[in-house]
Design a protein around this motif. Structure first.
Motif, short mmCIF file in Angstrom:
data_model
loop_
_atom_site.label_atom_id
_atom_site.label_comp_id
_atom_site.label_asym_id
_atom_site.label_seq_id
_atom_site.Cartn_x
_atom_site.Cartn_y
_atom_site.Cartn_z
N ASN A 270 0.79 -1.14 -0.20
CA ASN A 270 0.03 0.01 -0.01
C ASN A 270 0.92 1.26 0.06
N ASP B 47 1.55 3.46 3.23
CA ASP B 47 1.93 2.82 4.19
C ASP B 47 3.65 2.25 3.80
N LEU C 82 0.39 9.23 10.20
CA LEU C 82 -1.06 9.27 9.73
C LEU C 82 -1.03 8.79 8.17
N THR C 83 -1.36 7.59 7.61
CA THR C 83 -1.19 7.37 6.32
C THR C 83 -2.45 7.22 5.34
N LEU C 84 -2.55 7.63 3.97
CA LEU C 84 -3.70 7.43 3.41
C LEU C 84 -3.37 7.15 2.01
N THR C 85 -3.90 6.14 1.33
CA THR C 85 -3.69 6.08 -0.02
C THR C 85 -5.26 6.23 -0.79
N VAL C 86 -5.02 7.40 -1.78
CA VAL C 86 -5.97 7.69 -2.30
C VAL C 86 -6.12 7.05 -3.77
N THR C 87 -7.47 6.67 -3.99
CA THR C 87 -7.46 5.81 -5.37
C THR C 87 -8.36 6.44 -6.07
N ILE D 130 -6.12 16.74 0.76
CA ILE D 130 -6.50 16.07 1.98
C ILE D 130 -5.30 16.40 2.95
#
Lengths: 359, 395
Positions: free
Chosen positions: B135, B138, B149-154, B166
């Motif tokens: 990911n 991550d 703070l992790t976020l993968t945008v798709t 974001i």
């Protein structure tokens, strides 16, 4: 994080579709999973959608070209919006959509890979390709429901729904949106069944045990979607509020909640870490045995918690097997429910915690 | 809406694409007006459309599982961190967010995995584990060895721009003091064959906004911004000139693959970004447009830009230099927009030659000096989402 108001919920899962189906499942208690045959002839227990769940003449026309995952997500989102009973003159450009998932459109992606192997790269279907894109379900939700605010898809292995809740709170707090539909989706399928057969330890009797705290945990794959319609302002008839979402090491809550949902569902191989949050003396509940093991189980957990808050009911945990010293909801009973904490662990040992309040 | 986003500075940027393996090489390509579309070499395919590969790219530290998207992201990140005078040690003591957009790195799309499953009926687990470990956000956090703070945008083609928005939202909410934001994508046979099937892939080097445009070329790359609160930057003795001034997103709610014919989502996103930044349209010096080179995108985007900014607005598409890098595009084009403001000049919208009379704006034909402090970057996505970012330059 500014609290957000839960005005509507929608669910499509092994319990069926809608709030009434959810309530009935909570009252009915544990039911055995169904069995599917995976390639090679082995049997796999799964908590799949009941037959006919996706039959819908009114919405079905608008999603007739969509894949199954999209239909699951659209129906859950549409139900959450309808459940909220927002005014007819709703400003639809002020409504956002956030769709979370760990694996997303994997079934259609595998279908596209099949197209490549069968027809060659120059002969693939454009329709299958466009539906394999991760944000296809969110795009359908927006177009079917006519929502023209920001629309976002996020794909996160760990705590996807928790991230979505945090982001929804940001959108409501910063004034981008008046309402946000936020949800999670998981689908099972042939390839995922084979992966689960290899990757998951399966509960031999079909029962997920949220209070076993097993170092070698067991699950049963599930599928489904749950959405919450969150609003920036409180409304009469609302379910409750999402007060806070936090991630990291376990920290006991400053004020003990009335209920503590443990989201142990066999998705991580070692669930012994749940013993620590469970050991804080709080009244425990766990509903994964009704819905199966899902990366997005927290969305369904939130739907259960919202219903519990609205109806002031402590629903019985469907499989309460545990050490006797734990205080577990074993019977469904009416009672004061002002606050609920939902705790989920990931495979790194981190916890994600959602705090819900009645007001 | 909240007050303008005075709280997000940009102390560092990094980019890797066919236009260059870093921002310096990219500017050299822009200055020389050189682009490098070529035959696909990263994998074999019967489809013969030019692509924009990041030729010469080699990861300094190969990622354990060889995921090229992650390697591209880390490569651009190193440049951005170096410019921001940050490293993993410094980040370890800060409240950090990592928000990154991608498309292909978010899918369990391993053709050999599926071929084996089809042949044997069994699922090989290493590709599954590679996906679960891979990911994007991550993986970058793991590479840096930091808690974040992790976020993968798709969100398809607006993923990179959405990730930057974001990041700003996290900072507005006080969740982070620094955010690594942007996008990355490698060339993959899935979109390569998919866009060909949709009839959107051009057999020739793409020509965004041109009257005779015939579609897009795919590319690969990564564009990363370091977003930092002024307080944090000041504490480090840093006063970045570049700032993120606003963001806006809105959906067409129209069709899975086609933009709304009136561009309602894009117009709404542009109105939102101007309102958020409290900048009147006349103060925007230029727009780095999404400009894919497809007939519909450029027609609708060109008309929406004219409706908001007027037909004299300076616009360009940098996809003539990079191809369409999908999840990376919003990140790369944010970097290019920032470079334009900082350097004070823009390259021509390469590939554009002949005006389409249905499009009321004219892309830049020659290298052009920037006269102004503000610029907008637009991203339009499959599924109808539109995102606009507004950057500013502190005097």
């Amino acid at each position: 994080m500014k609290p957000t108001c839960i005005q509507g919920i929608g669910i499509v899962a092994a319990c069926g579709r809608g709030v009434n189906a959810l309530r009935s499942a909570l009252h009915r208690g544990w039911q055995p999973p169904v069995s599917v045959t995976v390639p090679g002839g082995l049997e796999l227990p799964v908590y799949a959608l009941p037959p006919g769940t996706l039959d819908d003449k009114s919405l079905g026309r608008k999603v007739r070209r969509a894949d199954r995952l999209t239909k699951i997500a659209v129906f859950a989102a549409a139900d959450a919006l309808a459940d909220a009973q927002l005014p007819a003159d709703l400003e639809r450009q002020r409504v956002g959509v956030i769709v979370a998932s760990a694996l997303g459109t994997h079934k259609t992606t595998f279908q596209f890979l099949d197209e490549i192997l069968t027809f060659g790269e120059a002969g693939v279907s454009p329709t299958v390709f466009s539906h394999s894109v991760q944000n296809a379900p969110a795009a359908y939700i927006a177009s079917v429901l006519g929502l023209q605010g920001p629309v976002l898809t996020l794909t996160q292995v760990h705590f996807a729904f928790h991230h979505a809740l945090i982001l929804a709170a940001c959108w409501l707090a910063n004034g981008q949106c008046d309402h946000v539909l936020v949800g999670n989706m998981d689908e099972s399928g042939t390839v995922m069944h084979a992966i689960c057969r290899s990757l998951l330890t399966l509960a031999p009797d079909g029962k997920i045990r949220p209070f076993a705290f097993a170092a070698n945990s067991a699950g049963i794959p599930g599928e489904g979607s749950a959405f919450l319609l969150l609003s920036s302002t409180a409304a009469p008839g609302a379910y409750g509020t999402v007060r806070h979402v936090e991630m990291g090491s376990w920290i006991p809550p400053a004020r003990p909640p009335d209920l503590h949902f443990l989201e142990a569902d066999g998705m991580i191989p070692d669930e012994s870490g749940y013993a620590i949050p469970a050991g804080t003396g709080l009244r425990l509940a766990g509903y994964a045995p009704l819905f199966g093991s899902m990366t997005g189980g927290s969305a369904i957990g939130c739907a259960v918690a919202a219903l519990s808050l609205k109806e002031q009911t402590r629903f019985a945990s469907p499989v309460p097997d545990s050490a006797p010293e734990l205080s577990i909801c074993r019977e469904t009973e009416a009672g004061l429910v002002q606050s609920i904490l939902l705790t989920r662990l990931n495979c790194t040992g981190a916890t994600a915690r959602i705090h819900l309040n009645k007001d | 809406m909240v007050d303008r986003l005075s709280l997000v500075t940009i102390p560092g940027m990094g980019a890797v694409s066919a236009a260059g393996l870093d921002t310096g090489a990219t500017l050299a390509s822009f200055r020389a007006e050189l682009r490098h579309p070529g035959k696909l070499t990263l994998f074999e395919s019967p489809i013969d459309c030019p692509v924009f590969e990041a030729v010469g790219f080699q990861a300094a530290q190969p990622y354990a599982d060889g995921v090229r998207t992650i390697e591209l992201a880390i490569h651009a990140l190193q440049e951005a961190l170096a410019e921001a005078r940050l490293d993993a040690g410094a980040l370890g003591s800060m409240r950090v967010g990592i928000c990154l957009g991608t498309t292909v790195a978010s899918q369990l799309n391993d053709l050999e995995f599926y071929r084996r499953f089809k042949e044997t009926g069994t699922a090989s687990l290493p590709p599954v584990r590679r996906y679960l470990k891979g990911n994007l956000a991550d993986a970058v956090a793991a590479h840096l060895g930091i808690q974040a703070l992790t976020l993968t945008v798709t969100n398809a083609c607006s993923s990179g721009a959405d990730a930057i928005a974001i990041g700003a939202q996290w900072m507005e909410a006080g969740l982070c003091e620094i955010v690594i934001a942007g996008g990355a994508d490698e060339l993959s046979r899935i979109p390569y064959s998919g866009f060909n099937a949709l009839g959107l892939a051009c057999k020739f080097p793409c020509t965004p906004f041109d009257r005779n445009r015939q579609g897009l070329n795919l590319g690969e790359g990564a564009g990363i911004l370091i977003l930092e609160s002024p307080a944090s930057a000041n504490a480090r003795g840093f006063s970045p000139r570049l700032v993120l001034q606003g963001y806006g997103s809105a959906c067409d709610a129209h069709h899975l693959t086609a933009p709304h014919p009136d561009g309602i989502g894009l117009k709404s996103a542009l109105s939102r970004v101007l309102s958020h930044a409290r900048i009147p349209p006349g103060e925007v010096a230029f727009v780095n447009a999404h400009g894919t080179g497809t007939v519909d995108n450029d027609l609708i985007e060109g008309n929406a830009l004219a409706a908001i900014f007027g037909s004299k607005m300076s616009i360009l598409s940098t996809k003539g230099f990079t191809g369409h890098t999908l999840g990376a595009a919003g990140g790369l084009e944010a970097v290019f927009t920032g470079l334009g403001l900082r350097e004070g000049w823009l390259p021509p919208s390469i590939g554009f030659q002949e005006q389409d009379e249905r499009i009321p704006v004219t892309p830049l034909r020659v290298r052009t000096e920037v006269t102004g402090r503000f610029a907008v970057s637009t991203s339009l996505a499959f599924g109808g989402n539109n995102t606009a970012l507004l950057f500013g330059l502190n005097l």
